[in-house]
Write a protein that holds these residues in place. Structure first.
Motif, PDB file in Angstrom:
ATOM      1  N   ASN A  62       0.897  -1.302   0.037  1.00 12.02           N
ATOM      2  CA  ASN A  62       0.027  -0.095  -0.038  1.00 12.02           C
ATOM      3  C   ASN A  62       0.739   1.355   0.174  1.00 12.02           C
ATOM      4  OD1 ASN A  62      -2.340  -1.108  -0.104  1.00 12.02           O
ATOM      5  ND2 ASN A  62      -2.673  -1.287   2.186  1.00 12.02           N
ATOM      6  N   GLN A  78       2.270   1.561  -3.254  1.00 12.68           N
ATOM      7  CA  GLN A  78       1.379   2.191  -4.204  1.00 12.68           C
ATOM      8  C   GLN A  78       1.124   3.791  -4.234  1.00 12.68           C
ATOM      9  OE1 GLN A  78      -2.633   0.382  -3.800  1.00 12.68           O
ATOM     10  NE2 GLN A  78      -3.245   0.895  -6.125  1.00 12.68           N
ATOM     11  N   ILE A  79       1.093   3.995  -2.785  1.00 14.65           N
ATOM     12  CA  ILE A  79       0.777   5.186  -2.701  1.00 14.65           C
ATOM     13  C   ILE A  79       2.185   6.197  -3.235  1.00 14.65           C
ATOM     14  CG2 ILE A  79       0.821   7.283  -0.941  1.00 14.65           C
ATOM     15  CD1 ILE A  79      -0.708   5.216   0.745  1.00 14.65           C
ATOM     16  N   GLU A  80       3.292   5.951  -3.069  1.00 21.43           N
ATOM     17  CA  GLU A  80       4.467   6.421  -3.471  1.00 21.43           C
ATOM     18  C   GLU A  80       4.517   6.467  -5.054  1.00 21.43           C
ATOM     19  OE1 GLU A  80       8.013   4.547  -1.810  1.00 21.43           O
ATOM     20  OE2 GLU A  80       7.516   5.168   0.204  1.00 21.43           O
ATOM     21  N   LEU A  81       3.929   5.281  -5.609  1.00 21.19           N
ATOM     22  CA  LEU A  81       4.085   5.021  -6.919  1.00 21.19           C
ATOM     23  C   LEU A  81       3.095   6.215  -7.579  1.00 21.19           C
ATOM     24  CD1 LEU A  81       4.536   1.390  -7.875  1.00 21.19           C
ATOM     25  CD2 LEU A  81       6.084   3.433  -8.265  1.00 21.19           C
ATOM     26  N   LYS A  82       1.938   6.402  -7.032  1.00 20.47           N
ATOM     27  CA  LYS A  82       0.802   7.394  -7.576  1.00 20.47           C
ATOM     28  C   LYS A  82       1.151   8.481  -7.160  1.00 20.47           C
ATOM     29  CE  LYS A  82      -3.559   4.758  -6.540  1.00 20.47           C
ATOM     30  NZ  LYS A  82      -4.753   4.534  -5.670  1.00 20.47           N
ATOM     31  N   GLU A  83       1.883   9.206  -6.273  1.00 17.17           N
ATOM     32  CA  GLU A  83       2.479  10.327  -6.145  1.00 17.17           C
ATOM     33  C   GLU A  83       3.807  10.537  -7.240  1.00 17.17           C
ATOM     34  OE1 GLU A  83       1.789  12.807  -4.120  1.00 17.17           O
ATOM     35  OE2 GLU A  83      -0.077  11.534  -3.420  1.00 17.17           O
ATOM     36  N   GLU A  84       4.396   9.635  -7.585  1.00 17.79           N
ATOM     37  CA  GLU A  84       5.374   9.846  -8.492  1.00 17.79           C
ATOM     38  C   GLU A  84       4.885  10.040 -10.060  1.00 17.79           C
ATOM     39  OE1 GLU A  84       9.267   7.394 -10.368  1.00 17.79           O
ATOM     40  OE2 GLU A  84       8.734   6.771  -8.491  1.00 17.79           O
ATOM     41  N   LEU A  85       3.780   9.154 -10.052  1.00 18.74           N
ATOM     42  CA  LEU A  85       3.079   9.205 -11.312  1.00 18.74           C
ATOM     43  C   LEU A  85       2.310  10.593 -11.723  1.00 18.74           C
ATOM     44  CD1 LEU A  85       1.979   7.861 -14.095  1.00 18.74           C
ATOM     45  CD2 LEU A  85       0.090   7.261 -12.713  1.00 18.74           C
ATOM     46  N   LYS A  86       2.010  11.185 -10.498  1.00 21.11           N
ATOM     47  CA  LYS A  86       1.234  12.620 -10.452  1.00 21.11           C
ATOM     48  C   LYS A  86       2.259  13.299 -10.944  1.00 21.11           C
ATOM     49  CE  LYS A  86      -1.844  12.818  -7.478  1.00 21.11           C
ATOM     50  NZ  LYS A  86      -2.630  12.954  -6.090  1.00 21.11           N
ATOM     51  N   LYS A 133       5.506  13.132 -12.485  1.00 16.24           N
ATOM     52  CA  LYS A 133       5.779  13.012 -13.614  1.00 16.24           C
ATOM     53  C   LYS A 133       4.761  13.465 -14.793  1.00 16.24           C
ATOM     54  CE  LYS A 133       9.300   9.431 -13.319  1.00 16.24           C
ATOM     55  NZ  LYS A 133       9.831   8.243 -13.520  1.00 16.24           N
ATOM     56  N   THR A 134       3.277  13.076 -14.512  1.00 16.87           N
ATOM     57  CA  THR A 134       2.483  13.777 -15.241  1.00 16.87           C
ATOM     58  C   THR A 134       2.433  15.056 -15.499  1.00 16.87           C
ATOM     59  OG1 THR A 134       1.041  11.454 -14.762  1.00 16.87           O
ATOM     60  CG2 THR A 134      -0.003  13.498 -15.882  1.00 16.87           C
TER      61      THR A 134
END
Length: 191
Positions: free
Chosen positions: A77, A80-88, A90-91
């Motif tokens: 979890n 996943q939160i870290e990856l979502k933040e990183e994706l946000k 990078k986006t």
């Protein structure tokens, strides 16, 4: 008379004795059945006790596995939160680059339009248009490395800065660039 009375008593006692023997045999039989049932219950109890110990061990292992699984789920979890933040992030970066690129294209279009309107030297206009086309083709050709395919050509983030572009142009047109810029300035501003 006494003899008759004693005979009756003996007969009575013998009947009672016979009844007591029957009762005793019945009790003895019941006692044997109870002893067998007790032995069977003892064996069943031992088996159940062994099974309970085995279930206890299994329960302990299951609790340990559950705790490990909960810890793994917690780690996943967090990841996943870290990856979502990183994706946000990078986006956001890519969106900013796309906007920057679109702004650059609009500005270049206005510059080229202004040059075409004001400049009287057709060779200079053609050279500038060729340079613009070459710049666009170079950008489209360097489609973004590992991010290739993520964007359409008009949305791909630029990996080349304006100063690098102008530096490349300067070195490519070094001999004629000075005269080009002089001609460009004189014809554009009419001086």
């Amino acid at each position: 008379k006494m003899l008759e009375y004693l005979r009756k008593e003996v007969f009575k006692l013998r009947s009672q004795n016979s009844q007591l023997r029957k009762d005793f045999d019945l009790l003895k039989e019941n006692n044997q059945r109870l002893m067998d049932a007790n032995a069977s219950a003892g064996a069943s109890f031992a088996a159940l006790n062994q099974h309970a110990k085995q279930l206890n061990k299994t329960l302990t292992v299951t609790k340990s596995d559950l705790a490990a699984s909960k810890q793994q789920v917690h780690k996943l979890n967090l990841a996943q939160i870290e990856l979502k933040e990183e994706l946000k992030m990078k986006t956001g970066t890519y969106v900013a680059e796309v906007h920057s690129r679109l702004q650059y294209q609009k500005t270049m279009g206005r510059i080229v339009d202004t040059i075409q309107e004001r400049c009287r030297d057709t060779r200079l206009v053609e050279t500038i248009l060729a340079m613009t086309d070459e710049c666009e083709m170079e950008f489209a050709g360097t489609g973004g490395g590992e991010d290739e395919g993520m964007y359409h050509d008009d949305m791909a983030p630029s990996t080349t800065t304006m100063s690098e572009l102008s530096g490349d142009r300067r070195s490519a047109f070094d001999g004629q660039d000075k005269s080009l810029s002089a001609r460009f300035t004189s014809y554009l501003w009419g001086s």
